[in-house]
Design an enzyme around this catalytic site. Structure first.
Site, PDB file in Angstrom:
ATOM      1  N   HIS A  17       0.871  -1.167   0.000  1.00  0.00           N
ATOM      2  CA  HIS A  17       0.000   0.000   0.000  1.00  0.00           C
ATOM      3  C   HIS A  17       0.915   1.226   0.000  1.00  0.00           C
ATOM      4  O   HIS A  17       2.150   1.085  -0.074  1.00  0.00           O
ATOM      5  CB  HIS A  17      -0.948  -0.023   1.211  1.00  0.00           C
ATOM      6  CG  HIS A  17      -0.254  -0.273   2.521  1.00  0.00           C
ATOM      7  ND1 HIS A  17       0.617   0.626   3.086  1.00  0.00           N
ATOM      8  CD2 HIS A  17      -0.263  -1.356   3.349  1.00  0.00           C
ATOM      9  CE1 HIS A  17       1.089   0.137   4.209  1.00  0.00           C
ATOM     10  NE2 HIS A  17       0.583  -1.073   4.398  1.00  0.00           N
ATOM     11  N   GLY A  22       1.954   3.095   2.210  1.00  0.00           N
ATOM     12  CA  GLY A  22       2.981   3.112   3.258  1.00  0.00           C
ATOM     13  C   GLY A  22       4.251   2.427   2.759  1.00  0.00           C
ATOM     14  O   GLY A  22       5.362   2.970   2.878  1.00  0.00           O
ATOM     15  N   HIS A  23       4.095   1.240   2.159  1.00  0.00           N
ATOM     16  CA  HIS A  23       5.265   0.545   1.598  1.00  0.00           C
ATOM     17  C   HIS A  23       5.911   1.382   0.495  1.00  0.00           C
ATOM     18  O   HIS A  23       7.132   1.481   0.404  1.00  0.00           O
ATOM     19  CB  HIS A  23       4.851  -0.796   0.975  1.00  0.00           C
ATOM     20  CG  HIS A  23       4.329  -1.798   1.949  1.00  0.00           C
ATOM     21  ND1 HIS A  23       3.004  -2.159   1.996  1.00  0.00           N
ATOM     22  CD2 HIS A  23       4.944  -2.529   2.907  1.00  0.00           C
ATOM     23  CE1 HIS A  23       2.831  -3.068   2.931  1.00  0.00           C
ATOM     24  NE2 HIS A  23       3.982  -3.304   3.515  1.00  0.00           N
ATOM     25  N   GLY A  25       8.721   1.612   8.640  1.00  0.00           N
ATOM     26  CA  GLY A  25       7.630   2.566   8.849  1.00  0.00           C
ATOM     27  C   GLY A  25       7.374   2.782  10.332  1.00  0.00           C
ATOM     28  O   GLY A  25       7.425   1.846  11.143  1.00  0.00           O
ATOM     29  N   GLN A  26       7.050   4.028  10.683  1.00  0.00           N
ATOM     30  CA  GLN A  26       6.775   4.388  12.080  1.00  0.00           C
ATOM     31  C   GLN A  26       5.500   3.726  12.594  1.00  0.00           C
ATOM     32  O   GLN A  26       5.296   3.634  13.794  1.00  0.00           O
ATOM     33  CB  GLN A  26       6.712   5.921  12.194  1.00  0.00           C
ATOM     34  CG  GLN A  26       6.224   6.474  13.522  1.00  0.00           C
ATOM     35  CD  GLN A  26       7.148   6.140  14.689  1.00  0.00           C
ATOM     36  OE1 GLN A  26       8.315   5.781  14.490  1.00  0.00           O
ATOM     37  NE2 GLN A  26       6.631   6.231  15.902  1.00  0.00           N
ATOM     38  N   LYS A  27       4.633   3.240  11.676  1.00  0.00           N
ATOM     39  CA  LYS A  27       3.411   2.598  12.183  1.00  0.00           C
ATOM     40  C   LYS A  27       3.772   1.430  13.105  1.00  0.00           C
ATOM     41  O   LYS A  27       3.118   1.197  14.108  1.00  0.00           O
ATOM     42  CB  LYS A  27       2.514   2.097  11.055  1.00  0.00           C
ATOM     43  CG  LYS A  27       1.195   1.579  11.652  1.00  0.00           C
ATOM     44  CD  LYS A  27       0.174   1.273  10.621  1.00  0.00           C
ATOM     45  CE  LYS A  27       0.358  -0.062  10.006  1.00  0.00           C
ATOM     46  NZ  LYS A  27       0.170  -1.185  10.953  1.00  0.00           N
ATOM     47  N   SER A  63      -1.633  -3.518   5.595  1.00  0.00           N
ATOM     48  CA  SER A  63      -2.043  -4.625   4.713  1.00  0.00           C
ATOM     49  C   SER A  63      -3.283  -5.306   5.270  1.00  0.00           C
ATOM     50  O   SER A  63      -4.052  -5.922   4.532  1.00  0.00           O
ATOM     51  CB  SER A  63      -0.902  -5.637   4.587  1.00  0.00           C
ATOM     52  OG  SER A  63       0.243  -4.977   4.088  1.00  0.00           O
TER      53      SER A  63
END
Ligand code: PAF
Length: 294
Positions: A34, A36-37, A148-150, A187
């Site tokens: 998505h 983010g990736h 990613g910071q998530k 995802s």
């Protein structure tokens, strides 16, 4: 873009690129790409000569009752997206390539791996992450790796592995990418039916509410968490955890007197989602610098 399946193939490609002086960037992923990736791939593209993306749904970081078999997989779609993002190599190994018969090593980061998602999902989760990421670093030997910071806790675990094992890789952390209504991209969002998709927006709204309390001058964990909990409750969400912790050590905080991670995990419909905000404490002015600059 080349799709490589084996460790020797990747090593040969890296050796050749390094021979020409290339800086290598690695984006470790489990696919189902998505935005983010794609933001990680774009950062890697901007910061490296050769961009490697690994696509491996790592079985060891899933628990027995988790979604390993259901986890979304579409390599053809992912490959097209990676190629469009300027990726040079997609490393998509079979599980037996990563975990051959007799594989016996496990990396455990004490403390950081045992709280929040480590407490909810079990220590195996971050052990699986730490072990596979270390292995990917050994295979690709990147100059820089992008996360990613998530997955804030994952970032802390990986940073600690790099520090403790003296791995020669720079870790770059990219901001959380959100949908227009604030839902953090994941995802696992594909598991949400329309009603759950609406309900899921409460995670970010809850974190916003907690952050607003802090920004209004109330640094007490109780006040921040209670504001966030109210929003979750209003949306009918009973979080698996909602916690305020030191943003580096993940120790619990009674008040935000240093940078803090406000983190939530919750089951929403068929998905288990996580999200976080970092509450930053303004740095005190540095007297020495002020004097030197005066
Ligand atoms: O963040 C992920 O997708 C995974 O945890 C990672 C870092 C690729 C390790 O399997």
């Amino acid at each position: 873009m080349r799709i490589l399946r084996t460790i020797p193939e990747v090593r040969a490609a890296i050796r050749e690129a390094r021979g020409g002086g290339a800086m290598i960037g690695l984006v470790p992923t489990m696919g189902a790409f998505h935005d983010g990736h794609l933001s990680l791939m774009r950062a890697a593209r901007a910061g490296s000569d050769l961009v490697v993306v690994s696509l491996f749904v790592n079985p060891t970081q899933f628990g027995a009752n988790e979604d390993l078999t259901a986890y979304p997989r579409d390599e053809a779609r992912d490959a097209a997206l990676a190629e469009a993002a300027g990726v040079d190599i997609l490393f998509a190994p079979a599980p037996s390539e990563i975990y051959p018969e007799g594989f016996a090593t496990n990396i455990h980061v004490a403390g950081l791996s045992d709280v929040l998602d480590g407490a909810s999902r079990g220590a195996h989760h971050f052990d699986g992450v730490a072990t596979v990421v270390t292995k990917l670093f050994g295979i690709v030997r990147p100059d820089t790796a992008y996360f990613g910071q998530k997955d804030a806790q994952q970032v802390l675990v990986v940073r600690r592995v790099v520090r403790d094992l003296d791995l020669d890789v720079r870790i770059v952390v990219c901001p959380i990418v959100r949908e227009a209504d604030g839902l953090a991209m994941s995802s696992r969002n594909v598991y949400l039916d329309p009603a759950a998709r609406v309900q899921a927006t409460a995670l970010n709204r809850a974190l916003d509410a907690g952050a607003a309390v802090f920004e209004a001058g109330d640094a007490a964990a109780g006040s921040i968490l209670s504001a966030a909990r109210d929003v979750l409750g209003g949306a009918g969400i009973d979080p698996e955890y909602l916690e305020l912790r030191d943003a580096e050590t993940l120790r619990p905080l009674a008040r935000v007197d240093r940078d803090a991670l406000l983190a939530v995990a919750a089951h929403v419909g068929a998905a288990r989602l996580i999200d976080n905000h970092v509450l930053r404490v303004a740095e005190a002015p540095n007297d020495t610098e002020t004097e030197a600059g005066a």
